[in-house]
Structures are given as C-alpha cells and as structure tokens.
Motif scaffolding. Structure first.
Motif, PDB file in Angstrom:
ATOM      1  N   ARG A   1       0.795  -1.222   0.031  1.00 12.76           N
ATOM      2  CA  ARG A   1      -0.080  -0.048  -0.042  1.00 12.76           C
ATOM      3  C   ARG A   1       0.764   1.383  -0.100  1.00 12.76           C
TER       4      ARG A   1
ATOM      5  N   GLU B   1      -2.092  -2.461  -4.918  1.00 11.98           N
ATOM      6  CA  GLU B   1      -3.423  -2.765  -4.739  1.00 11.98           C
ATOM      7  C   GLU B   1      -3.082  -4.026  -3.803  1.00 11.98           C
TER       8      GLU B   1
ATOM      9  N   THR C   1      -5.746   2.074   4.796  1.00 13.92           N
ATOM     10  CA  THR C   1      -4.847   2.442   3.614  1.00 13.92           C
ATOM     11  C   THR C   1      -5.509   2.155   2.167  1.00 13.92           C
TER      12      THR C   1
ATOM     13  N   ALA D   1      -6.593  -1.388   1.651  1.00 10.83           N
ATOM     14  CA  ALA D   1      -6.330  -2.728   1.505  1.00 10.83           C
ATOM     15  C   ALA D   1      -7.761  -3.431   1.744  1.00 10.83           C
TER      16      ALA D   1
END
Length: 166
Positions: A42, A47, A120, A122
């Motif tokens: 991240r 991704e 973040t 994720a």
C-alpha cells in the motif's frame, strides 16, 4: 575491432500493481510478515488484499487477535531443539521477547496493524470455508473485515496480480 553484435539485455518486468496475500498461520511469525507485506504494498501504491484462512483467521477474530503467540514447537527459525519448545512457558517467553523486539521497531500490535492496513484501502477477507469449519459467525470477526468470501471469489479478486502465501 568492434563487436557488431550488442549484448542481449534482460527484459524489463512490468511493475507489480496488485498483490493478494493468503494468511494461513495463526502465529506471530505467520501473521506479521503478511501484514508487513500488505502495508509495504500500500505504501508503494500497490493494490493489496489479505485473505485470512485456517489459523490465520485469529488475526481477524475479535477475541483472539490480541493473543497471538510465537509457535515454539517445530519452529526451525528459533534454532532450538523441538523438545525445548514444549517446555511450559516457552511459547509465552518467546512471545514476550518478540513483542519487545517488534515494539522496539515501532511496529503496531496485530489488531492496530490490521486496522491501519484497512485504512490504507487494502481489502480484508475471511475464507468462508474456514469460517464454517471453525463454527464462526460474522459477529466473531473484526468490523474492518470487508467480507467473507469463497476461494473462487478470492481467485477472481486476485486475477491479474501476484498471489503470496504466508
């Protein structure tokens, strides 16, 4: 005399754009590498999705994620005889030692780290088969968990990216 044939060059690899990390171990040394890799991805703009399965589910279980221990029996990384790992208190002692080392590096605890990674962007996913196998309910799992999915759904999500098994 000059060589008219240039040296071959290595092909340039395409940058990694997506990683899907399978977290299958419920020990400190099984969970932290996955979290560190997802966090690093991240930070690099990659991704990242985490798929928690089998004992890795402890990282996203509300009552267990703050009680993750170091596996001392049969752990070659500890450089201890297997028999030493069964001594009462060995796991607790090694866990305390590792927690102090992790704290020195200013890494967050597992629960905080998972929340931070979620923040973040994720993806956090639990394996449906593992949830059913261990008799869990959605309420047993942390709020940050995005969904409980099948292995097939995980593969669909991971398509086109790298899969990392920890």
């Amino acid at each position: 005399m000059t060589d008219s044939h240039p040296l071959p060059t290595a092909p340039v690899a395409a940058p990694i754009e997506k990683v899907s990390i399978i977290v299958s171990k419920g020990s400190l040394e099984g969970i932290y590498p996955a979290l560190i890799m997802a966090n690093g991805a991240r930070n690099e703009g990659i991704e990242a999705n985490l798929f928690f399965t089998f004992f890795g589910m402890d990282a996203v279980h509300k009552e267990r994620h703050d009680h993750i221990k170091v596996a001392t029996v049969g752990n070659p990384g500890l450089h201890l005889p297997t028999l030493a790992g069964v001594i009462p208190g060995a796991s607790a002692l090694m866990t305390k030692y590792m927690e102090r080392q992790i704290e020195k590096l200013d890494f967050p605890g597992i629960a905080e780290f998972v929340e931070m990674i979620h923040d973040t962007g994720a993806g956090l996913y639990a394996c449906l088969a593992s949830v059913e196998l261990f008799g869990m309910e959605r309420d047993d799992l942390i709020d940050e968990l995005d969904d409980i999915i099948t292995v097939g759904e995980f593969y669909d999500m991971a398509a086109g990216g790298q899969i990392i098994f920890t």
